[in-house]
Scaffold this motif. Structure first.
Motif, PDB file in Angstrom:
ATOM      1  N   HIS A 119      27.319  38.424 -93.091  1.00 18.95           N
ATOM      2  CA  HIS A 119      27.373  38.722 -91.662  1.00 18.95           C
ATOM      3  C   HIS A 119      27.666  37.430 -90.917  1.00 18.95           C
ATOM      4  N   ARG A 120      28.095  37.591 -89.680  1.00 19.66           N
ATOM      5  CA  ARG A 120      28.355  36.413 -88.848  1.00 19.66           C
ATOM      6  C   ARG A 120      27.862  36.670 -87.432  1.00 19.66           C
ATOM      7  N   LEU A 121      27.179  35.688 -86.880  1.00 19.91           N
ATOM      8  CA  LEU A 121      26.730  35.762 -85.498  1.00 19.91           C
ATOM      9  C   LEU A 121      27.832  35.211 -84.605  1.00 19.91           C
ATOM     10  N   ALA A 122      28.276  36.006 -83.650  1.00 22.80           N
ATOM     11  CA  ALA A 122      29.365  35.590 -82.766  1.00 22.80           C
ATOM     12  C   ALA A 122      28.969  34.323 -82.004  1.00 22.80           C
ATOM     13  N   PRO A 123      29.832  33.306 -81.997  1.00 17.04           N
ATOM     14  CA  PRO A 123      29.500  32.063 -81.279  1.00 17.04           C
ATOM     15  C   PRO A 123      29.300  32.321 -79.794  1.00 17.04           C
ATOM     16  N   PRO A 124      28.164  31.953 -79.243  1.00 18.64           N
ATOM     17  CA  PRO A 124      27.933  32.165 -77.807  1.00 18.64           C
ATOM     18  C   PRO A 124      28.733  31.212 -76.933  1.00 18.64           C
ATOM     19  N   TYR A 125      29.133  30.088 -77.519  1.00 24.43           N
ATOM     20  CA  TYR A 125      29.896  29.082 -76.777  1.00 24.43           C
ATOM     21  C   TYR A 125      31.124  28.666 -77.598  1.00 24.43           C
ATOM     22  N   PRO A 126      32.201  29.459 -77.543  1.00 26.33           N
ATOM     23  CA  PRO A 126      33.389  29.151 -78.348  1.00 26.33           C
ATOM     24  C   PRO A 126      34.293  28.091 -77.728  1.00 26.33           C
ATOM     25  N   GLN A 127      33.914  27.536 -76.588  1.00 25.54           N
ATOM     26  CA  GLN A 127      34.765  26.586 -75.895  1.00 25.54           C
ATOM     27  C   GLN A 127      34.950  25.296 -76.694  1.00 25.54           C
ATOM     28  N   ILE A 128      36.010  24.588 -76.365  1.00 25.19           N
ATOM     29  CA  ILE A 128      36.295  23.275 -76.947  1.00 25.19           C
ATOM     30  C   ILE A 128      36.126  22.226 -75.855  1.00 25.19           C
ATOM     31  N   VAL A 129      35.346  21.206 -76.152  1.00 26.35           N
ATOM     32  CA  VAL A 129      35.117  20.118 -75.200  1.00 26.35           C
ATOM     33  C   VAL A 129      36.066  18.980 -75.531  1.00 26.35           C
ATOM     34  N   ARG A 130      36.777  18.486 -74.520  1.00 24.72           N
ATOM     35  CA  ARG A 130      37.733  17.388 -74.712  1.00 24.72           C
ATOM     36  C   ARG A 130      37.254  16.164 -73.946  1.00 24.72           C
ATOM     37  N   LEU A 131      37.201  15.033 -74.636  1.00 22.32           N
ATOM     38  CA  LEU A 131      36.809  13.770 -74.028  1.00 22.32           C
ATOM     39  C   LEU A 131      37.796  12.707 -74.489  1.00 22.32           C
ATOM     40  N   PHE A 132      38.646  12.259 -73.566  1.00 15.97           N
ATOM     41  CA  PHE A 132      39.732  11.346 -73.890  1.00 15.97           C
ATOM     42  C   PHE A 132      40.639  12.011 -74.931  1.00 15.97           C
ATOM     43  N   ASP A 133      40.792  11.405 -76.102  1.00  9.66           N
ATOM     44  CA  ASP A 133      41.625  12.002 -77.142  1.00  9.66           C
ATOM     45  C   ASP A 133      40.804  12.762 -78.177  1.00  9.66           C
ATOM     46  N   LEU A 134      39.514  12.899 -77.933  1.00 15.19           N
ATOM     47  CA  LEU A 134      38.630  13.529 -78.905  1.00 15.19           C
ATOM     48  C   LEU A 134      38.314  14.951 -78.483  1.00 15.19           C
ATOM     49  N   VAL A 135      38.241  15.844 -79.467  1.00 17.93           N
ATOM     50  CA  VAL A 135      37.895  17.240 -79.205  1.00 17.93           C
ATOM     51  C   VAL A 135      36.671  17.606 -80.042  1.00 17.93           C
ATOM     52  N   ALA A 136      35.833  18.480 -79.488  1.00 14.06           N
ATOM     53  CA  ALA A 136      34.621  18.890 -80.194  1.00 14.06           C
ATOM     54  C   ALA A 136      34.276  20.318 -79.806  1.00 14.06           C
ATOM     55  N   PRO A 137      33.967  21.174 -80.790  1.00 12.81           N
ATOM     56  CA  PRO A 137      33.503  22.531 -80.461  1.00 12.81           C
ATOM     57  C   PRO A 137      32.184  22.467 -79.705  1.00 12.81           C
ATOM     58  N   ALA A 138      32.078  23.246 -78.646  1.00 13.14           N
ATOM     59  CA  ALA A 138      30.866  23.226 -77.827  1.00 13.14           C
ATOM     60  C   ALA A 138      29.633  23.618 -78.633  1.00 13.14           C
ATOM     61  N   LEU A 141      28.077  20.683 -80.424  1.00 19.93           N
ATOM     62  CA  LEU A 141      27.382  19.795 -79.490  1.00 19.93           C
ATOM     63  C   LEU A 141      26.045  20.390 -79.079  1.00 19.93           C
ATOM     64  N   ILE A 142      26.007  21.706 -78.910  1.00 18.99           N
ATOM     65  CA  ILE A 142      24.765  22.384 -78.542  1.00 18.99           C
ATOM     66  C   ILE A 142      23.756  22.289 -79.678  1.00 18.99           C
ATOM     67  N   ILE A 143      24.229  22.450 -80.920  1.00 19.55           N
ATOM     68  CA  ILE A 143      23.336  22.320 -82.077  1.00 19.55           C
ATOM     69  C   ILE A 143      22.685  20.945 -82.097  1.00 19.55           C
ATOM     70  N   ILE A 144      23.490  19.911 -81.923  1.00 11.81           N
ATOM     71  CA  ILE A 144      22.977  18.539 -81.972  1.00 11.81           C
ATOM     72  C   ILE A 144      21.994  18.288 -80.831  1.00 11.81           C
ATOM     73  N   ALA A 145      22.386  18.681 -79.609  1.00 10.60           N
ATOM     74  CA  ALA A 145      21.528  18.438 -78.448  1.00 10.60           C
ATOM     75  C   ALA A 145      20.218  19.209 -78.561  1.00 10.60           C
ATOM     76  N   ALA A 146      20.291  20.484 -78.963  1.00  6.11           N
ATOM     77  CA  ALA A 146      19.086  21.306 -79.071  1.00  6.11           C
ATOM     78  C   ALA A 146      18.166  20.789 -80.179  1.00  6.11           C
ATOM     79  N   ALA A 147      18.742  20.412 -81.313  1.00 10.47           N
ATOM     80  CA  ALA A 147      17.935  19.936 -82.437  1.00 10.47           C
ATOM     81  C   ALA A 147      17.214  18.638 -82.086  1.00 10.47           C
ATOM     82  N   PHE A 148      17.943  17.682 -81.509  1.00  5.72           N
ATOM     83  CA  PHE A 148      17.303  16.413 -81.167  1.00  5.72           C
ATOM     84  C   PHE A 148      16.311  16.583 -80.020  1.00  5.72           C
ATOM     85  N   GLY A 149      16.613  17.492 -79.099  1.00 13.31           N
ATOM     86  CA  GLY A 149      15.661  17.779 -78.033  1.00 13.31           C
ATOM     87  C   GLY A 149      14.370  18.343 -78.585  1.00 13.31           C
ATOM     88  N   LEU A 150      14.487  19.245 -79.560  1.00 12.46           N
ATOM     89  CA  LEU A 150      13.298  19.843 -80.170  1.00 12.46           C
ATOM     90  C   LEU A 150      12.508  18.805 -80.966  1.00 12.46           C
TER      91      LEU A 150
END
Length: 288
Positions: A119-138, A141-150
């Motif tokens: 099974h697969r859980l639909a991504p709640p945030y499928p957006q792509i974040v762009r910063l300068f020449d770098l791209v990152a799936p939102a 970033l949410i996984i990292i921020a939420a995990a370190f926040g916790l």
């Protein structure tokens, strides 16, 4: 540079998820000395509960995460009260056998309800974040921020609250803590609550970029044990650092070596580091 950044992001994503799972495992081991092999099954149950809440009930992603944490925390407490507490004075091997039995029971129960398919859980945030020449799936970033926040919240709880101090005291000296009036039963229940909730949150964070299936906890729990051994048994800082080390090693190893060896790298790294530091990365002060 973009390729390096992508691997760095992948390593942080994996490492933060591994660290959350390992934190729950190391709390239970450090305080109660239980090698809870069923922890991987709790992780798996958390993913399925979130999948059900989002897919069948239409719950918000964060509400589903809270629901999964609540269900798995309750399940963890039940496992302690009905199984591990009754084995408190039994030989350590009995805890291991009971944990493996619980693991198989939970997997069989999930498979009976949802089947063996993926099974697969639909991504709640499928957006792509762009910063300068770098791209990152939102979502990453949410996984990292939420995990370190916790992790930060857990650190504050353990070091700045009276309840957290009782957990640390019990980890440092169980007999001494009991002599000064700390209720071992309450600490045990709270430890399993935190452990189960962390596993469920980690699974819900990772589910949108990973498949959900009954045996998904096997490899995760094996790596979690690698992490707590690598960081130092019972070490909270070691669990965090060990999780990040394994995450980065897998990410960069899969890209620069081969994806076929991605899961082997964690175990090879364990052997290499323990050859130089048999006591782990944080052998002292970890339970404080």
């Amino acid at each position: 540079m973009n390729i390096f950044f992508q691997q760095l992001l992948n390593g942080l994503t994996l490492g933060s998820v591994y660290a959350l799972v390992a934190l729950g495992l190391t709390l239970v081991y450090g305080i109660l000395h239980i090698p809870n092999f069923a922890h991987g099954a709790l992780y798996m149950v958390g993913a399925y509960v979130a999948f059900y809440l989002v897919g069948s009930l239409g719950a918000n992603y964060w509400v589903a995460m809270a629901g999964a944490a609540l269900v798995v925390a309750l399940l963890a407490v039940l496992s302690d009260r009905l199984i591990f507490h009754r084995l408190r004075n039994a030989p350590p091997l009995h805890d291991m056998i009971a944990a493996i039995g619980l693991l198989l029971f939970l997997e069989a129960g999930i498979q009976a309800i949802w089947g063996a398919e993926f099974h697969r859980l639909a991504p709640p945030y499928p957006q792509i974040v762009r910063l300068f020449d770098l791209v990152a799936p939102a979502q990453r970033l949410i996984i990292i921020a939420a995990a370190f926040g916790l992790m930060f919240v857990l650190h504050l709880f353990l070091t700045r609250t009276l309840t957290g101090s009782t957990i640390i005291a019990m980890a440092q000296n169980r007999e001494g803590a009991s002599l000064v009036g700390i209720d071992a039963t309450k600490v045990s229940v709270l430890t399993f609550v935190i452990s189960g909730a962390l596993a469920a949150v980690a699974a819900t964070l990772f589910a949108p970029i990973n498949l959900i299936y009954p045996s998904m906890g096997h490899l995760v729990i094996m790596k979690a044990f690698v992490i707590i051994i690598l960081g130092g048994m019972g070490s909270i800082p070691g669990a965090i650092v060990g999780g990040l080390v394994i995450g980065f090693a897998e990410s960069f190893g899969a890209f620069y070596v081969s994806t076929n060896y991605k899961d082997i790298i964690a175990f090879a790294l364990l052997v290499l580091i323990l050859s130089f530091r048999p006591q782990g990365l944080f052998p002292t002060g970890a339970r404080a």
